[in-house]
Design a protein around this motif. Structure first.
Motif, PDB file in Angstrom:
ATOM      1  N   ASN A  83       0.736  -1.136  -0.168  1.00 50.36           N
ATOM      2  CA  ASN A  83      -0.040  -0.133   0.080  1.00 50.36           C
ATOM      3  C   ASN A  83       0.808   1.266   0.208  1.00 50.36           C
ATOM      4  N   SER A  84       0.403   2.460  -0.310  1.00 49.25           N
ATOM      5  CA  SER A  84       0.869   3.719  -0.429  1.00 49.25           C
ATOM      6  C   SER A  84       2.376   3.761  -1.258  1.00 49.25           C
ATOM      7  N   LEU A  85       2.072   2.842  -2.165  1.00 49.48           N
ATOM      8  CA  LEU A  85       3.355   2.723  -3.071  1.00 49.48           C
ATOM      9  C   LEU A  85       4.009   4.105  -3.541  1.00 49.48           C
ATOM     10  N   LYS A  86       5.461   3.956  -3.422  1.00 49.26           N
ATOM     11  CA  LYS A  86       6.184   5.210  -4.078  1.00 49.26           C
ATOM     12  C   LYS A  86       7.099   4.878  -5.185  1.00 49.26           C
ATOM     13  N   PRO A  87       7.584   5.959  -5.964  1.00 50.38           N
ATOM     14  CA  PRO A  87       8.513   5.707  -7.260  1.00 50.38           C
ATOM     15  C   PRO A  87       9.523   4.695  -6.698  1.00 50.38           C
ATOM     16  N   ASP A  88      10.209   4.811  -5.515  1.00 51.02           N
ATOM     17  CA  ASP A  88      11.340   4.132  -5.096  1.00 51.02           C
ATOM     18  C   ASP A  88      10.974   2.913  -4.820  1.00 51.02           C
ATOM     19  N   ASP A  89       9.702   2.262  -4.805  1.00 56.00           N
ATOM     20  CA  ASP A  89       9.215   0.921  -4.816  1.00 56.00           C
ATOM     21  C   ASP A  89       9.585  -0.052  -5.925  1.00 56.00           C
ATOM     22  N   THR A  90       9.878   0.968  -6.932  1.00 62.96           N
ATOM     23  CA  THR A  90       9.758   0.098  -8.431  1.00 62.96           C
ATOM     24  C   THR A  90      11.095  -0.752  -8.434  1.00 62.96           C
ATOM     25  N   ALA A  91      10.748  -2.124  -8.849  1.00 61.20           N
ATOM     26  CA  ALA A  91      11.756  -3.130  -8.747  1.00 61.20           C
ATOM     27  C   ALA A  91      11.051  -4.393  -9.248  1.00 61.20           C
ATOM     28  N   VAL A  92      11.994  -5.226  -9.362  1.00 60.04           N
ATOM     29  CA  VAL A  92      11.578  -6.567  -9.975  1.00 60.04           C
ATOM     30  C   VAL A  92      11.539  -7.193  -8.385  1.00 60.04           C
ATOM     31  N   TYR A  93      10.260  -7.869  -7.820  1.00 62.97           N
ATOM     32  CA  TYR A  93      10.077  -8.427  -6.774  1.00 62.97           C
ATOM     33  C   TYR A  93      10.350 -10.033  -6.731  1.00 62.97           C
ATOM     34  N   TYR A  94      11.198 -10.472  -5.916  1.00 62.22           N
ATOM     35  CA  TYR A  94      11.360 -11.967  -6.042  1.00 62.22           C
ATOM     36  C   TYR A  94      10.965 -12.654  -4.615  1.00 62.22           C
ATOM     37  N   CYS A  95      10.360 -13.884  -4.909  1.00 58.50           N
ATOM     38  CA  CYS A  95      10.085 -14.695  -3.808  1.00 58.50           C
ATOM     39  C   CYS A  95      11.133 -15.698  -3.323  1.00 58.50           C
ATOM     40  N   LYS A  96      11.244 -15.716  -2.381  1.00 51.62           N
ATOM     41  CA  LYS A  96      12.417 -16.785  -1.882  1.00 51.62           C
ATOM     42  C   LYS A  96      12.004 -17.694  -0.663  1.00 51.62           C
ATOM     43  N   SER A  97      12.110 -18.816  -0.825  1.00 55.02           N
ATOM     44  CA  SER A  97      11.652 -19.900   0.196  1.00 55.02           C
ATOM     45  C   SER A  97      12.711 -20.956   0.592  1.00 55.02           C
ATOM     46  N   LYS A  98      12.577 -21.153   1.752  1.00 56.28           N
ATOM     47  CA  LYS A  98      13.335 -22.377   2.451  1.00 56.28           C
ATOM     48  C   LYS A  98      12.288 -23.457   2.128  1.00 56.28           C
ATOM     49  N   ILE A  99      12.761 -24.660   1.383  1.00 57.16           N
ATOM     50  CA  ILE A  99      12.243 -25.888   1.026  1.00 57.16           C
ATOM     51  C   ILE A  99      12.944 -27.185   1.341  1.00 57.16           C
ATOM     52  N   ARG A 100      12.084 -28.027   1.889  1.00 57.51           N
ATOM     53  CA  ARG A 100      12.799 -29.497   1.804  1.00 57.51           C
ATOM     54  C   ARG A 100      12.061 -30.227   0.888  1.00 57.51           C
ATOM     55  N   PRO A 101      13.032 -30.639  -0.279  1.00 56.36           N
ATOM     56  CA  PRO A 101      12.352 -31.552  -1.123  1.00 56.36           C
ATOM     57  C   PRO A 101      12.129 -33.092  -0.367  1.00 56.36           C
ATOM     58  N   TYR A 102      11.361 -33.839  -0.767  1.00 56.04           N
ATOM     59  CA  TYR A 102      11.565 -35.218  -0.387  1.00 56.04           C
ATOM     60  C   TYR A 102      12.672 -35.936  -0.088  1.00 56.04           C
ATOM     61  N   TYR A 103      13.369 -35.503  -1.330  1.00 53.79           N
ATOM     62  CA  TYR A 103      14.720 -36.519  -1.193  1.00 53.79           C
ATOM     63  C   TYR A 103      15.871 -35.833  -0.261  1.00 53.79           C
ATOM     64  N   ALA A 104      15.694 -34.767   0.244  1.00 53.31           N
ATOM     65  CA  ALA A 104      16.683 -34.066   1.046  1.00 53.31           C
ATOM     66  C   ALA A 104      16.196 -33.994   2.527  1.00 53.31           C
ATOM     67  N   LEU A 105      17.566 -34.195   3.290  1.00 59.11           N
ATOM     68  CA  LEU A 105      17.493 -33.917   4.596  1.00 59.11           C
ATOM     69  C   LEU A 105      17.388 -32.408   5.102  1.00 59.11           C
ATOM     70  N   PHE A 106      17.745 -31.856   4.376  1.00 58.55           N
ATOM     71  CA  PHE A 106      17.711 -30.354   5.000  1.00 58.55           C
ATOM     72  C   PHE A 106      16.844 -29.543   3.962  1.00 58.55           C
ATOM     73  N   GLU A 107      16.708 -28.063   4.477  1.00 61.64           N
ATOM     74  CA  GLU A 107      16.107 -27.233   3.659  1.00 61.64           C
ATOM     75  C   GLU A 107      16.919 -26.654   2.647  1.00 61.64           C
ATOM     76  N   ASN A 108      16.525 -26.307   1.303  1.00 56.80           N
ATOM     77  CA  ASN A 108      17.239 -25.651   0.437  1.00 56.80           C
ATOM     78  C   ASN A 108      16.572 -24.358   0.023  1.00 56.80           C
ATOM     79  N   ASP A 109      17.393 -23.229  -0.463  1.00 54.48           N
ATOM     80  CA  ASP A 109      16.822 -21.931  -0.941  1.00 54.48           C
ATOM     81  C   ASP A 109      16.293 -21.951  -2.386  1.00 54.48           C
TER      82      ASP A 109
END
Length: 121
Positions: free
Chosen positions: A83-109
């Motif tokens: 909300n209340s967006l400003k010109p400085d908010d202009t950018a490419v927005y990326y989603c990042k998640s820590k996810i553990r695939p079934y084959y993995a023991l730990f989370e990956n980015d």
């Protein structure tokens, strides 16, 4: 194959609002921390906000009080209400998640490919 796909970007006038979404798909056992980052040409990718699996949130100072991060664990979806967006908010927005695939023991980015937000009159 784990994938993150963002949507909801676009052109908005200063003071306007947008809602971004990020859907995680593929075969995985769990999703942990989820976050939004953003990047403008020639600059580093910056942290915007994150949310834990339990719902705890953290925001960059530049977006506090204007952006709200949330998630729907049943839908494997992350949101960013801007909300209340400003010109400085202009950018490419990326989603990042820590996810553990079934084959993995730990989370990956994992990163999505991004969605462009342009704030301009």
């Amino acid at each position: 194959q784990v994938q993150l796909v963002e949507s909801g970007g676009g052109l908005v006038q200063p003071g306007g609002s947008l809602r971004l979404s990020c859907v995680a798909s593929g075969s995985f056992a769990s999703i942990g921390l989820m976050a939004w980052h953003r990047q403008t040409p020639g600059k580093e990718r910056d942290f915007v906000a994150h949310i834990t699996g339990g719902g705890s949130t953290n925001y960059a100072d530049s977006v506090k009080g204007r952006f709200t991060i949330s998630r729907d664990n049943a839908k494997n979806t992350l949101y960013l209400q801007m909300n209340s967006l400003k010109p400085d908010d202009t950018a490419v927005y990326y989603c990042k998640s820590k996810i553990r695939p079934y084959y993995a023991l730990f989370e990956n980015d994992y990163w999505g490919r991004g969605t462009l937000v342009t704030v301009s009159s």
